[in-house]
Design a protein around this motif. Structure first.
Motif, PDB file in Angstrom:
ATOM      1  N   GLY A 167       0.802  -1.214   0.000  1.00 20.99           N
ATOM      2  CA  GLY A 167       0.000   0.000   0.000  1.00 20.99           C
ATOM      3  C   GLY A 167       0.833   1.261   0.000  1.00 20.99           C
ATOM      4  N   TYR A 168       0.144   2.388  -0.102  1.00 19.44           N
ATOM      5  CA  TYR A 168       0.792   3.700  -0.098  1.00 19.44           C
ATOM      6  C   TYR A 168       0.709   4.282   1.314  1.00 19.44           C
ATOM      7  N   HIS A 169       1.846   4.418   1.959  1.00 16.39           N
ATOM      8  CA  HIS A 169       1.898   4.873   3.347  1.00 16.39           C
ATOM      9  C   HIS A 169       1.851   6.402   3.402  1.00 16.39           C
ATOM     10  N   ARG A 170       0.919   6.938   4.204  1.00 14.76           N
ATOM     11  CA  ARG A 170       0.770   8.382   4.358  1.00 14.76           C
ATOM     12  C   ARG A 170       1.337   8.831   5.703  1.00 14.76           C
ATOM     13  N   SER A 171       1.678  10.105   5.788  1.00  9.70           N
ATOM     14  CA  SER A 171       2.324  10.621   6.992  1.00  9.70           C
ATOM     15  C   SER A 171       1.400  10.613   8.204  1.00  9.70           C
ATOM     16  N   ASP A 172       0.068  10.532   7.990  1.00  8.27           N
ATOM     17  CA  ASP A 172      -0.851  10.488   9.129  1.00  8.27           C
ATOM     18  C   ASP A 172      -1.041   9.075   9.677  1.00  8.27           C
ATOM     19  N   GLY A 173      -0.297   8.102   9.129  1.00 12.15           N
ATOM     20  CA  GLY A 173      -0.344   6.736   9.634  1.00 12.15           C
ATOM     21  C   GLY A 173      -1.268   5.814   8.874  1.00 12.15           C
ATOM     22  N   ARG A 174      -2.143   6.375   8.034  1.00 12.72           N
ATOM     23  CA  ARG A 174      -3.041   5.522   7.251  1.00 12.72           C
ATOM     24  C   ARG A 174      -2.331   5.026   5.992  1.00 12.72           C
ATOM     25  N   VAL A 175      -2.901   3.996   5.380  1.00 14.25           N
ATOM     26  CA  VAL A 175      -2.286   3.379   4.195  1.00 14.25           C
ATOM     27  C   VAL A 175      -3.328   3.283   3.083  1.00 14.25           C
ATOM     28  N   GLY A 176      -2.966   3.741   1.905  1.00 15.31           N
ATOM     29  CA  GLY A 176      -3.859   3.691   0.760  1.00 15.31           C
ATOM     30  C   GLY A 176      -3.729   2.400  -0.018  1.00 15.31           C
ATOM     31  N   THR A 177      -4.843   1.993  -0.621  1.00 19.15           N
ATOM     32  CA  THR A 177      -4.825   0.839  -1.528  1.00 19.15           C
ATOM     33  C   THR A 177      -4.674   1.308  -2.971  1.00 19.15           C
ATOM     34  N   GLY A 178      -4.619   2.620  -3.167  1.00 23.11           N
ATOM     35  CA  GLY A 178      -4.414   3.203  -4.487  1.00 23.11           C
ATOM     36  C   GLY A 178      -3.755   4.564  -4.319  1.00 23.11           C
ATOM     37  N   ASN A 179      -3.416   5.198  -5.442  1.00 26.88           N
ATOM     38  CA  ASN A 179      -2.727   6.488  -5.411  1.00 26.88           C
ATOM     39  C   ASN A 179      -3.328   7.354  -6.526  1.00 26.88           C
ATOM     40  N   TYR A 180      -4.387   8.093  -6.184  1.00 28.94           N
ATOM     41  CA  TYR A 180      -5.147   8.852  -7.176  1.00 28.94           C
ATOM     42  C   TYR A 180      -4.995  10.357  -6.964  1.00 28.94           C
ATOM     43  N   TRP A 181      -5.066  11.091  -8.071  1.00 29.06           N
ATOM     44  CA  TRP A 181      -5.178  12.546  -8.005  1.00 29.06           C
ATOM     45  C   TRP A 181      -6.647  12.882  -8.262  1.00 29.06           C
ATOM     46  N   VAL A 182      -7.235  13.756  -7.427  1.00 28.32           N
ATOM     47  CA  VAL A 182      -8.641  14.106  -7.607  1.00 28.32           C
ATOM     48  C   VAL A 182      -8.786  15.562  -8.025  1.00 28.32           C
ATOM     49  N   ILE A 183      -9.777  15.814  -8.870  1.00 29.67           N
ATOM     50  CA  ILE A 183     -10.104  17.157  -9.350  1.00 29.67           C
ATOM     51  C   ILE A 183     -11.525  17.467  -8.879  1.00 29.67           C
ATOM     52  N   ILE A 184     -11.687  18.577  -8.150  1.00 31.73           N
ATOM     53  CA  ILE A 184     -12.927  18.832  -7.427  1.00 31.73           C
ATOM     54  C   ILE A 184     -13.425  20.255  -7.659  1.00 31.73           C
ATOM     55  N   PRO A 185     -14.717  20.430  -7.968  1.00 27.56           N
ATOM     56  CA  PRO A 185     -15.306  21.770  -7.970  1.00 27.56           C
ATOM     57  C   PRO A 185     -15.858  22.093  -6.575  1.00 27.56           C
ATOM     58  N   VAL A 232      -7.104  15.928   9.383  1.00 24.40           N
ATOM     59  CA  VAL A 232      -5.676  15.597   9.438  1.00 24.40           C
ATOM     60  C   VAL A 232      -4.898  16.875   9.745  1.00 24.40           C
ATOM     61  N   PRO A 233      -4.654  17.172  11.023  1.00 24.90           N
ATOM     62  CA  PRO A 233      -3.891  18.382  11.358  1.00 24.90           C
ATOM     63  C   PRO A 233      -2.512  18.367  10.693  1.00 24.90           C
ATOM     64  N   GLY A 234      -2.135  19.495  10.094  1.00 25.38           N
ATOM     65  CA  GLY A 234      -0.848  19.570   9.407  1.00 25.38           C
ATOM     66  C   GLY A 234      -0.798  18.771   8.123  1.00 25.38           C
ATOM     67  N   PHE A 235      -1.932  18.609   7.475  1.00 26.24           N
ATOM     68  CA  PHE A 235      -2.004  17.809   6.247  1.00 26.24           C
ATOM     69  C   PHE A 235      -0.941  18.254   5.254  1.00 26.24           C
ATOM     70  N   ASP A 236      -0.177  17.273   4.716  1.00 28.60           N
ATOM     71  CA  ASP A 236       1.002  17.627   3.923  1.00 28.60           C
ATOM     72  C   ASP A 236       0.979  17.163   2.467  1.00 28.60           C
ATOM     73  N   ARG A 237      -0.115  16.572   2.008  1.00 24.07           N
ATOM     74  CA  ARG A 237      -0.181  16.225   0.593  1.00 24.07           C
ATOM     75  C   ARG A 237      -0.598  17.455  -0.215  1.00 24.07           C
ATOM     76  N   PRO A 238      -0.220  17.541  -1.504  1.00 26.56           N
ATOM     77  CA  PRO A 238      -0.499  18.754  -2.279  1.00 26.56           C
ATOM     78  C   PRO A 238      -1.989  18.976  -2.535  1.00 26.56           C
ATOM     79  N   VAL A 239      -2.464  20.170  -2.238  1.00 26.23           N
ATOM     80  CA  VAL A 239      -3.834  20.578  -2.544  1.00 26.23           C
ATOM     81  C   VAL A 239      -3.748  21.930  -3.249  1.00 26.23           C
ATOM     82  N   ILE A 240      -4.125  21.957  -4.514  1.00 25.74           N
ATOM     83  CA  ILE A 240      -4.045  23.172  -5.329  1.00 25.74           C
ATOM     84  C   ILE A 240      -5.431  23.803  -5.362  1.00 25.74           C
ATOM     85  N   CYS A 241      -5.590  24.974  -4.756  1.00 26.33           N
ATOM     86  CA  CYS A 241      -6.875  25.668  -4.679  1.00 26.33           C
ATOM     87  C   CYS A 241      -6.824  26.935  -5.526  1.00 26.33           C
TER      88      CYS A 241
END
Length: 535
Positions: free
Chosen positions: A112-130, A246-255
């Motif tokens: 899996g994909y290990h995240r800094s908050d301790g959780r683990v992903g089963t995939g690695n997706y980029w999302v686009i959101i309105p 997720v306090p201090g969230f560190d993955r990229p979020v482009i707003c």
């Protein structure tokens, strides 16, 4: 269970049987003669039930008789009506349970994909959101360009079919699939919706909470968010919800906000450039071994039939117990489909505070439904009724089997997030897409979806494994069914044996060795639950 068994009594207290195969009128079963034809999946009385007498199934009240029902009578919407037992918070807790033997999986891991908050992903997706529906066209354009140019377009068999019809009877060779620019990005997914403005401020906050659940989801590498600027759902509100989860969230979020930037061209140029840079950074993440305690499994059902509560749901419930015993988390949602089993679930809460929270959420939900003239008794669909689920309580008692038998360790209101190991109850509608959307927003990195009639439901960022309740469906709809639990009905396999097969499939899916059929079909369903009114 034997191969030729015609009926089953699910619980010792039940006064109805479920037909495992067609029972012709006049058939004698255990000293009772069938009054009329009973189709497989439907129910027949095992004893006389007087008018207004209780109909018991799964050991709980599921209806009341509208007339005297002789033994062997077919149970229908005409001769019984929905009813369920009362419930309350009791001081006595019933948290004892029989832990399954998990030695088979104790040393297993998934990639899996290990995240800094301790959780683990089963995939690695980029999302686009309105942030609001006004930006749907822009996010759709951005998504289309990125998917096409970065190699995420899947070959479409229907395009080849149309070429054959248009040009000749000889099949044309499909174009070779374009190689992906970013090998460690599993996909670029679009989360378009119709909300963000026009509703109440609570609606806006709830939407931001759900979107924050997806942005911080362990299966998500990063996000691009486009805002118009004047809507109720503001970027600041979204950022607050992200920090809350997720306090201090560190993955990229482009707003990006269109009314601040100016022209659509300037907005899209910035979105493309910054998203491309974010993808390049996120592509550095690679899969690594993770313990099964990092699994967060959402339990869902849709297109249910009369076998759901006998085969697929109990098998999934056994998987739930296995995951909990391994230290993982399980989500049971669809509150309208827990009608009739409230007392059992309340008693299974680890303390009375949780039990009170659960019963309050159930009562408030039921009251809101009744206020608009549609109580929980309206829940079964036409397909449910046609295939043997004729009251909400019958449907609910079988649906609740997906949660297994472990104690309830958390009760979460929508759009909250799972933060503890064990079984969590998440308040969502019974609508399968809205509920699946909510489960993933709460952190589910795999969803197990049981179906008796067939539904192609999936999710943009989490694999949704479809489990058929019967072999006929698995054979007929092979393109959407991942695993068949029908052998439980035929007697060819036990619940434990099928649960073990499901568990192995979950591990393979979590590690990327198996691709869910819904992913192959690109069934990227995303529907937020709108609770409030529009203003």
């Amino acid at each position: 269970m034997h191969m030729r068994q015609q009926i089953i009594q699910i619980h010792p207290k039940d006064n109805v049987w479920a037909a495992l195969q067609d029972v012709p009128a006049g058939t004698a079963i255990n000293g009772v003669t069938a009054v009329r034809d009973v189709a497989a999946k439907h129910k027949l009385t095992k004893e006389f039930i007087p008018k207004n007498g209780p109909v018991i199934m799964y050991g709980v009240l599921v209806g009341l008789a509208n007339e005297d029902l002789p033994a062997g009578e077919l149970v229908t919407t005409r001769n019984i009506r929905h009813a369920s037992g009362s419930f309350s918070v009791k001081e006595e807790r019933h948290t004892e349970w029989e832990r399954p033997d998990v030695s088979r999986w104790a040393q297993r891991t998934f990639m899996g994909y290990h995240r800094s908050d301790g959780r683990v992903g089963t995939g690695n997706y980029w999302v686009i959101i309105p942030m609001v529906f006004c930006e749907n066209r822009n996010v759709q354009t951005l998504h289309k360009v990125l998917v096409n140019e970065l190699g995420y377009t899947q070959a479409n068999p229907y395009e080849t079919m149309l070429r054959q019809l248009l040009h000749s009877t000889a099949p044309e060779q499909p174009l070779p699939a374009q190689s992906r620019r970013f090998a460690n990005i599993d996909g670029i997914k679009l989360l378009s919706h119709t909300l963000g403005c026009g509703g109440t401020k609570d609606d806006a906050r709830t939407l931001c909470g759900l979107l924050a659940g997806y942005i911080t989801h362990p299966n998500v590498a990063g996000a691009t968010v486009l805002s118009l600027g004047c809507q109720n759902a503001q970027l600041e509100m979204l950022q607050e919800e992200i920090e809350k989860r997720v306090p201090g969230f560190d993955r990229p979020v482009i707003c990006l906000e269109q009314q601040k930037i100016g022209s659509e061209k300037d907005l899209m140029e910035q979105a493309l450039q910054r998203t491309f840079e974010g993808l390049a950074k996120a592509n550095e993440q690679q899969r690594a071994p993770a313990p099964l305690s990092k699994l967060i499994i959402g339990m869902e059902c849709g297109g249910s039939d009369g076998f759901s509560g006998i085969s697929a749901n109990p098998a999934v419930g056994r998987v739930a117990d296995i995951v909990v015993a391994l230290g993982g988390s399980v989500i049971l949602s669809e509150f309208p489909e827990l009608c009739g089993v409230e007392q059992e679930l309340s008693d299974r809460c680890v303390d009375t505070t949780l039990a009170a929270r659960y019963t309050q959420l159930m009562r408030e939900y039921a009251a809101r439904a009744e206020a608009v003239g549609s109580g929980f008794d309206s829940n079964p669909s036409a397909g449910n009724i046609r295939d043997g689920l004729i009251t909400d309580a019958i449907k609910s008692a079988g649906a609740a089997k997906k949660g297994g038998s472990s104690p309830v360790t958390d009760v979460i209101d929508y759009p909250g997030r799972v933060s503890k190991p064990g079984l969590a109850l998440l308040c969502t509608p019974g609508s399968d897409v809205e509920s699946t959307t909510a489960e993933v927003g709460a952190g589910a990195n795999i969803v197990l979806f049981t179906t008796g009639l067939g539904t192609p439901t999936g999710n943009p960022v989490t694999p949704v494994l479809k489990l058929s309740t019967n072999t006929r469906l698995a054979t007929k709809m092979q393109d959407i069914i991942d695993l068949d639990t029908g052998p439980i009905i035929s007697g060819e396999a036990s619940i434990d044996e099928v649960a073990a097969r499901i568990m192995d499939l979950v591990i393979d899916t979590a590690g990327g060795q198996y691709t869910a059929k819904a992913q192959v079909l690109e069934q990227d369903d995303f529907i937020p639950w709108k609770r409030g009114v529009s203003l």
